[in-house]
Scaffold this active site. Structure first.
Site, short mmCIF file in Angstrom:
data_model
loop_
_atom_site.label_atom_id
_atom_site.label_comp_id
_atom_site.label_asym_id
_atom_site.label_seq_id
_atom_site.Cartn_x
_atom_site.Cartn_y
_atom_site.Cartn_z
N TYR A 40 0.78 -1.27 0.02
CA TYR A 40 0.07 0.09 0.01
C TYR A 40 0.97 1.33 -0.21
O TYR A 40 0.88 2.17 -0.74
CB TYR A 40 -0.89 -0.03 1.16
CG TYR A 40 -1.89 1.06 1.14
CD1 TYR A 40 -3.07 1.19 0.52
CD2 TYR A 40 -1.64 2.28 2.19
CE1 TYR A 40 -3.83 2.16 0.70
CE2 TYR A 40 -2.56 3.30 2.24
CZ TYR A 40 -3.70 3.31 1.61
OH TYR A 40 -4.56 4.45 1.32
N LYS A 81 1.23 4.16 -2.96
CA LYS A 81 1.17 5.37 -2.87
C LYS A 81 2.15 6.38 -3.13
O LYS A 81 2.22 7.53 -3.77
CB LYS A 81 0.40 6.28 -1.48
CG LYS A 81 -0.89 5.37 -1.05
CD LYS A 81 -1.79 5.66 -2.11
CE LYS A 81 -3.21 5.12 -1.48
NZ LYS A 81 -4.48 5.40 -2.71
P1 NAP Z 1 -13.04 1.75 1.05
O1 NAP Z 1 -14.38 2.49 1.98
O2 NAP Z 1 -12.47 0.59 1.34
O3 NAP Z 1 -13.58 2.07 -0.43
C1 NAP Z 1 -12.78 1.78 -1.55
C2 NAP Z 1 -13.55 1.96 -2.75
O4 NAP Z 1 -12.68 1.53 -4.03
C3 NAP Z 1 -14.65 1.22 -3.12
O5 NAP Z 1 -15.67 2.06 -3.48
C4 NAP Z 1 -14.09 -0.20 -3.79
O6 NAP Z 1 -15.32 -0.73 -4.68
C5 NAP Z 1 -13.22 0.78 -4.63
N1 NAP Z 1 -12.38 -0.05 -5.54
C6 NAP Z 1 -11.32 -1.05 -5.28
N2 NAP Z 1 -10.99 -1.75 -6.08
C7 NAP Z 1 -11.71 -1.25 -7.28
C8 NAP Z 1 -11.46 -1.63 -8.71
N3 NAP Z 1 -10.77 -2.61 -9.03
N4 NAP Z 1 -12.32 -0.68 -9.62
C9 NAP Z 1 -13.00 0.09 -9.13
N5 NAP Z 1 -13.46 0.38 -7.58
C10 NAP Z 1 -12.51 -0.21 -6.87
O7 NAP Z 1 -11.77 2.96 1.19
P2 NAP Z 1 -11.88 4.53 1.39
O8 NAP Z 1 -11.11 4.77 2.69
O9 NAP Z 1 -12.98 5.38 1.04
O10 NAP Z 1 -10.58 4.81 0.52
C11 NAP Z 1 -10.59 5.58 -0.78
C12 NAP Z 1 -9.20 6.15 -1.23
O11 NAP Z 1 -8.81 6.94 0.08
C13 NAP Z 1 -8.27 5.19 -1.27
O12 NAP Z 1 -7.60 5.45 -2.50
C14 NAP Z 1 -7.57 5.07 -0.19
O13 NAP Z 1 -6.47 4.56 -0.35
C15 NAP Z 1 -7.41 6.27 0.16
N6 NAP Z 1 -7.25 6.87 1.77
C16 NAP Z 1 -8.01 6.50 2.58
C17 NAP Z 1 -7.80 6.79 3.88
C18 NAP Z 1 -8.68 6.11 5.18
O14 NAP Z 1 -8.28 6.40 6.46
N7 NAP Z 1 -9.76 5.75 4.79
C19 NAP Z 1 -6.44 7.23 4.39
C20 NAP Z 1 -5.77 7.56 3.36
C21 NAP Z 1 -6.06 7.42 2.04
P3 NAP Z 1 -15.96 -2.16 -3.95
O15 NAP Z 1 -17.12 -1.64 -2.98
O16 NAP Z 1 -16.40 -2.64 -5.21
O17 NAP Z 1 -15.00 -2.66 -3.18
#
Ligand code: NAP
Length: 227
Positions: free
Chosen positions: A150, A154
Site C-alpha cells: 500500500y 501511494k
Molecule cells: P473503502 O471504503 O475501502 O472504499 C474503497 C473503494 O474503492 C470502494 O468503492 C471499492 O469498490 C473501490 N475499489 C477497489 N478496487 C476497485 C476496482 N478494481 N475498481 C473500481 N473500484 C474499486 O476505502 P476509502 O477509505 O473510501 O478509500 C478511498 C481512497 O482513500 C483510497 O484510495 C484510499 O487509499 C484513500 N485513503 C483512505 C484513508 C482512510 O483512512 N480511509 C486514508 C488515506 C487514504 P468495492 O465496493 O467494489 O470494493
C-alpha cells in the site's frame, strides 16, 4: 454548462462522500463503481450519472471513456479515488506476489491509465483537474514494512502526480495528490479520527481549484505536505 466530474470507487467510503459533496456544487457527477447495482443505487441517491468501472480492466476504462465522450463531450475533473489495502499484517518479504501486483495495479497503474485516457482531452479544452487520492503512508519519511505494498503504491501515485503535472504545465490542467487523513471508512476502520465529511473536503478542494492554483503538489486539507 455544468462541469463534469468522474469519481472512481464512488459506491462507498470517500468516493461516495466526494460524489455527494460535488453534487451539491454546480457539477455533473459521474459515479463509477465496479459493482453496477451498488453504483447505480449510489448515483440514484445523489441524482448523479452512473457508469460501471473496474479500474483494473483496460476494457472497462475504455468503455467509461467512450461513455463520457459520447454523453458529455468533455471531462473537467477526474478523481482517482478507488483503492485497496490488502497487505496489513504482512511484510514485504512474506506477502503473496499477487497482493503486490493487485495493489500496484489498482492504486497506481489504474489511476495512471485513466489519467492518460482523459488528460489529453483536458489539455485540448484548456481545463482539467485530476485528484489522486493518496496517503501520507506513502511519504518517503514514513516508508516502513507495515502495509508495504500500500505504501509503495501511494509513493508511486505521488511520483506520477508530479510527472503528469509537468506534462500539462501551462494548459490549465492541475494534477494533485491529496491525503484525506485517517477516515472512518471500511478501509480506515471505525476507530479512525476523521469523519467522511472531513476526509472528502480536501478532495473537493483540489477538484475545485481555480486557474493558477497549485499543480503537482501533495496536500492534506488544502495544505501542502512533504513527499
Ligand atoms: P473503502 O471504503 O475501502 O472504499 C474503497 C473503494 O474503492 C470502494 O468503492 C471499492 O469498490 C473501490 N475499489 C477497489 N478496487 C476497485 C476496482 N478494481 N475498481 C473500481 N473500484 C474499486 O476505502 P476509502 O477509505 O473510501 O478509500 C478511498 C481512497 O482513500 C483510497 O484510495 C484510499 O487509499 C484513500 N485513503 C483512505 C484513508 C482512510 O483512512 N480511509 C486514508 C488515506 C487514504 P468495492 O465496493 O467494489 O470494493
Amino acid at each position: 454548462m455544468k462541469k463534469v466530474v468522474l469519481i472512481t470507487g464512488a459506491n462507498r467510503g470517500l468516493g461516495l462522500e466526494t460524489a455527494r459533496q460535488m453534487s451539491k456544487l454546480d457539477y455533473q457527477v459521474i459515479v463509477t463503481s465496479r459493482d453496477p447495482a451498488k453504483g447505480q443505487a449510489a448515483a440514484d441517491s445523489l441524482g448523479a450519472s452512473f457508469h460501471p468501472l473496474d479500474v483494473t480492466s483496460p476494457d472497462s476504462r475504455q468503455a467509461v471513456f467512450d461513455y463520457v465522450l459520447a454523453g458529455f463531450g468533455r471531462l473537467d475533473a477526474l478523481v482517482n479515488n478507488a483503492g485497496i489495502m490488502l497487505d496489513e499484517g504482512r511484510g514485504l518479504l512474506d506477502l503473496p506476489e499477487e497482493t503486490l501486483r493487485l495493489t500496484l495495479e489498482t492504486n497506481a497503474f489504474a489511476p495512471l491509465a485513466l489519467a492518460r485516457l482523459f488528460m489529453p482531452m483536458m489539455a485540448a479544452q484548456n481545463y482539467g483537474r485530476v485528484v489522486n487520492v493518496s496517503s501520507r503512508m506513502g511519504q518517503i519519511a514514513h516508508l516502513n514494512d507495515y502495509a508495504p505494498t500500500y505504501r509503495l503504491s501511494k509513493l508511486l501515485l505521488n511520483g506520477m502526480t508530479r510527472i503528469l503535472a509537468d506534462a500539462v504545465r501551462g494548459k490549465n490542467v492541475l494534477v494533485n495528490a491529496v491525503c484525506p487523513g485517517w477516515v472512518r471508512t471500511d478501509m480506515g476502520g471505525s476507530g479512525a479520527s476523521r469523519s467522511l465529511e472531513q476526509g472528502a473536503s480536501g478532495i473537493v478542494w483540489a477538484v475545485t481549484l481555480p486557474e493558477g492554483g497549485p499543480n503537482g503538489g501533495f496536500f492534506h486539507d488544502g495544505r501542502r505536505v512533504a513527499w
